[in-house]
Every structure is written in C-alpha cells, then in structure tokens.
Design an enzyme around this catalytic site. Structure first.
Site, PDB file in Angstrom:
ATOM      1  CB  SER A   1      -0.911   0.020   1.233  1.00 42.06           C
ATOM      2  OG  SER A   1      -1.652  -1.169   1.330  1.00 42.06           O
TER       3      SER A   1
HETATM    4  N1  SAH Z   1      -0.481  -5.033   4.047  1.00 44.40           N
HETATM    5  C1  SAH Z   1       0.245  -5.378   2.825  1.00 44.40           C
HETATM    6  C2  SAH Z   1      -0.505  -5.039   1.552  1.00 44.40           C
HETATM    7  C3  SAH Z   1      -1.565  -5.993   1.337  1.00 44.40           C
HETATM    8  S1  SAH Z   1      -2.247  -6.213  -0.265  1.00 44.40           S
HETATM    9  C4  SAH Z   1       1.618  -4.755   2.800  1.00 44.40           C
HETATM   10  O1  SAH Z   1       1.942  -3.963   3.696  1.00 44.40           O
HETATM   11  O2  SAH Z   1       2.385  -5.076   1.887  1.00 44.40           O
HETATM   12  C5  SAH Z   1      -3.564  -7.262   0.301  1.00 44.40           C
HETATM   13  C6  SAH Z   1      -3.131  -8.635   0.675  1.00 44.40           C
HETATM   14  O3  SAH Z   1      -4.268  -9.312   1.198  1.00 44.40           O
HETATM   15  C7  SAH Z   1      -2.619  -9.475  -0.482  1.00 44.40           C
HETATM   16  O4  SAH Z   1      -1.352  -9.967  -0.203  1.00 44.40           O
HETATM   17  C8  SAH Z   1      -3.650 -10.596  -0.591  1.00 44.40           C
HETATM   18  O5  SAH Z   1      -3.105 -11.832  -1.007  1.00 44.40           O
HETATM   19  C9  SAH Z   1      -4.183 -10.671   0.821  1.00 44.40           C
HETATM   20  N2  SAH Z   1      -5.506 -11.275   0.974  1.00 44.40           N
HETATM   21  C10 SAH Z   1      -6.565 -11.218   0.137  1.00 44.40           C
HETATM   22  N3  SAH Z   1      -7.614 -11.874   0.647  1.00 44.40           N
HETATM   23  C11 SAH Z   1      -7.212 -12.375   1.851  1.00 44.40           C
HETATM   24  C12 SAH Z   1      -7.854 -13.147   2.865  1.00 44.40           C
HETATM   25  N4  SAH Z   1      -9.114 -13.548   2.732  1.00 44.40           N
HETATM   26  N5  SAH Z   1      -7.130 -13.486   3.967  1.00 44.40           N
HETATM   27  C13 SAH Z   1      -5.845 -13.083   4.105  1.00 44.40           C
HETATM   28  N6  SAH Z   1      -5.195 -12.352   3.178  1.00 44.40           N
HETATM   29  C14 SAH Z   1      -5.870 -11.992   2.065  1.00 44.40           C
END
Ligand code: SAH
Length: 230
Positions: A73
């Site tokens: 993000s």
């Molecule tokens: N917080 C992260 C950015 C996240 S992008 C950072 O600092 O880099 C969102 C993430 O959520 C992705 O890696 C995706 O694979 C994950 N995601 C999507 N659905 C999910 C779920 N149901 N449970 C856990 N993770 C999930």
C-alpha cells in the site's frame, strides 16, 4: 545498511505523508498524525519490502506491485490506518493481508504483538522470512483466510484489514475487545471503496467512513476456514 539515497528518500516520503495529512484533514478529521506513527514510518526501511528492481521507487508515496497480483500500500495509507487503529505499546493487533509484511512491520514498532494472516502461501512465507531477517520479533505471520480472523489470540486491541471486503466480516467484530477498532476498506473489488473505522461497544458497533480508497479485493476461500489448526 542505509545509503544516502535511502535517507533522502525516507525524508521525502515523510514530507509527502505530512503534506497529504494536511490535504485530507477535513475528510479524515485528523489534523495530524501522532509522532509515534511518524516515527514508526521512519523506522521501517520500505526498500526492503518491495521487489528487486523497484527499490528506487520505494519511497514514492504510491502503491507498488509485489507479485501474485497484489500490492504494497501507499505509505500515506499505511500511516493513516496505523493512526486510526489508536493502539499503543501494550496492544495486541491482528492484520488481515500481510502482503509484503510492510504494514505489519510499521505496526510492530507501535504495539506489543502483531498477528498477521495472508491467504497466498508464497506471500505468507516470503513475508515471514523477510520480517525475521530484518529482526521484527513481535510479528507472527500465518497463511490463512483472514475473513474468519484468528480466534486463538482474540480479543484484539485493534484489527486492520489491508484488502477491500464486500462487507464487514462478523468474525472480525467478534474478535475485537470492547472499545477496540477495526480499520477496513469496504466496497466492491473494482467499484468505489471506503475506508471505515468500526468501533465495538458493549451493546453495539459504531461505523464511521473516513475516505475513498482503492485496495485489492479481500478474497474468500471457504476451503480454509481455520488458520489456527495446522
Ligand atoms: N499489508 C500489505 C498489503 C496488502 S495487499 C503490505 O503492507 O504489503 C492485500 C493482501 O491481502 C494481499 O497480499 C492478498 O493476497 C491478501 N488477501 C486477500 N484476501 C485475503 C484473505 N481472505 N485473507 C488473508 N489475506 C488476504
């Protein structure tokens, strides 16, 4: 090792965040972010959380691809969500969507313990390995579907979801301590999304919209209901 370029980049990133805080103050109702949040942003080397070859863009105030169609993000959003959680040194927090591990690292500077769930196995293991290598000892990463939360360590003093959910998952509210906050983007995958703060009170919950955002979708796998059972 921190190069001069990284120090300059970090200074620019912090200035960009402070500027955006001012631009968005009317919308967010936040005149500024706490120094602890800015110090946490300054402490975490974002260049170590982006893929090789993208290090030069690591301090830009924008999201970047991290593989598997996911993104790390925008720094301002990471700072804003950390601020909105209203957590402190004694807090235990849950993150859903570990991704690169960057948001988890920022939170680890602010709280006692971070638990973080990531659905994609490769991202979960890469983030766990990266966080360990960089010395973040108070972060535990698990592969699992965060839609159901992580009941084993509940109740949490704050829960942060870094992928957009179509609605607020009930399990996450149930895993909040009374008075604690859930910070979550809510909306369709490719439609309008709103960053929300949901506070759990004794008898009810309070929902507040902060501002429009654009996150990758929270995916929901019914096959994996229990991240704590392996
Ligand atoms: N917080 C992260 C950015 C996240 S992008 C950072 O600092 O880099 C969102 C993430 O959520 C992705 O890696 C995706 O694979 C994950 N995601 C999507 N659905 C999910 C779920 N149901 N449970 C856990 N993770 C999930």
């Amino acid at each position: 090792m921190t190069s001069i370029d990284e120090r300059t980049g970090m200074r620019r990133m912090l200035e960009d965040i402070r500027r955006e805080v001012l631009y968005t103050a009317d919308e967010t109702g936040l005149p500024g972010f706490h120094e602890a949040v800015m110090a946490a942003m300054a402490a975490v080397p974002r260049a170590r959380f982006v893929p090789q070859g993208l290090e030069s863009a690591a301090f830009d105030n924008g999201p970047l691809p991290i593989g598997h169609g996911q993104t790390i993000s925008q720094p301002y959003i990471v700072a804003l969500m950390s601020e909105l959680l209203r957590v402190g040194k004694e807090s235990v927090v849950l993150e859903v969507g570990t991704g690169s591990g960057y948001q988890a690292a920022v939170l680890s500077e602010l709280v006692q313990q971070v638990y973080s769930l990531e659905l994609v196995p490769e991202l979960a293991s890469a983030a766990a390995e990266r966080l360990q290598r960089l010395g973040y000892q108070n972060v535990e990463v698990r592969q699992g579907d965060g839609y159901h939360g992580w009941a084993e360590h509940a109740p949490y003093d704050g829960i942060i979801v870094t992928a957009a959910a179509p609605h607020i998952p009930q399990a996450l509210i149930e895993q909040l301590r009374i008075g604690a906050r859930l910070v979550i983007p809510v909306g369709d995958a490719y439609g309008p999304q709103r960053l929300m703060v949901v506070t759990r009170h004794k008898e009810n919950v309070d929902e507040r919209v902060i501002l429009p955002v654009a996150f990758v979708p929270l995916r929901h796998s019914t096959a994996d209901r229990s991240p704590t059972l392996h």
